[in-house]
Design a protein around this motif. Sequence first.
Motif, mmCIF file in Angstrom:
data_model
loop_
_atom_site.group_PDB
_atom_site.id
_atom_site.type_symbol
_atom_site.label_atom_id
_atom_site.label_comp_id
_atom_site.label_asym_id
_atom_site.label_seq_id
_atom_site.Cartn_x
_atom_site.Cartn_y
_atom_site.Cartn_z
ATOM 1 N N ARG A 16 -47.907 -25.797 4.258
ATOM 2 C CA ARG A 16 -46.613 -25.792 4.966
ATOM 3 C C ARG A 16 -46.629 -24.843 6.146
ATOM 4 N N ASP A 32 -48.431 -38.500 8.560
ATOM 5 C CA ASP A 32 -47.804 -38.948 7.321
ATOM 6 C C ASP A 32 -47.120 -37.736 6.710
ATOM 7 N N GLU A 33 -46.395 -37.963 5.631
ATOM 8 C CA GLU A 33 -45.783 -36.848 4.911
ATOM 9 C C GLU A 33 -46.891 -35.913 4.417
ATOM 10 N N GLN A 35 -49.129 -33.533 2.262
ATOM 11 C CA GLN A 35 -49.325 -33.395 0.821
ATOM 12 C C GLN A 35 -49.471 -31.924 0.485
#
Length: 116
Positions: A16, A32-33, A35
């Motif tokens: 993050r 993409d999101e 992980q």
Amino acid sequence: MSLSIGAPVWGVQDIRQGVAFWTQALDYVPRDEPQEDWASLVPRDGDGVQLSLMRVSSPAEDRRRHHLDLFTEDREAEVERLLGLGAGPVDWDYEDDADYIVLSDPDGNLFCVVQR
């Protein structure tokens, strides 16, 4: 030959935090999101090199944490070609659905050959 640099893979201990920093630093967005252990970042305007973030447990000063992902349409053929050029096989613990093979260059640097 159908091999191209797909992405430098940057080792970070906090995905993050890495996403927050690199998206702002480079004006990139997640492809993409993200992980828990991986994120692929691409230029906001779509023009440029992807940067992949991989969660690692080691501090930067203890171990090499960066490598190249080389993308190809024919992974097996490229792996054989690279082995013939002097790349070395690497004993790696692959997950069941791995789309990559880890090799080392003649100097011992690791890189991945990824099926596009």
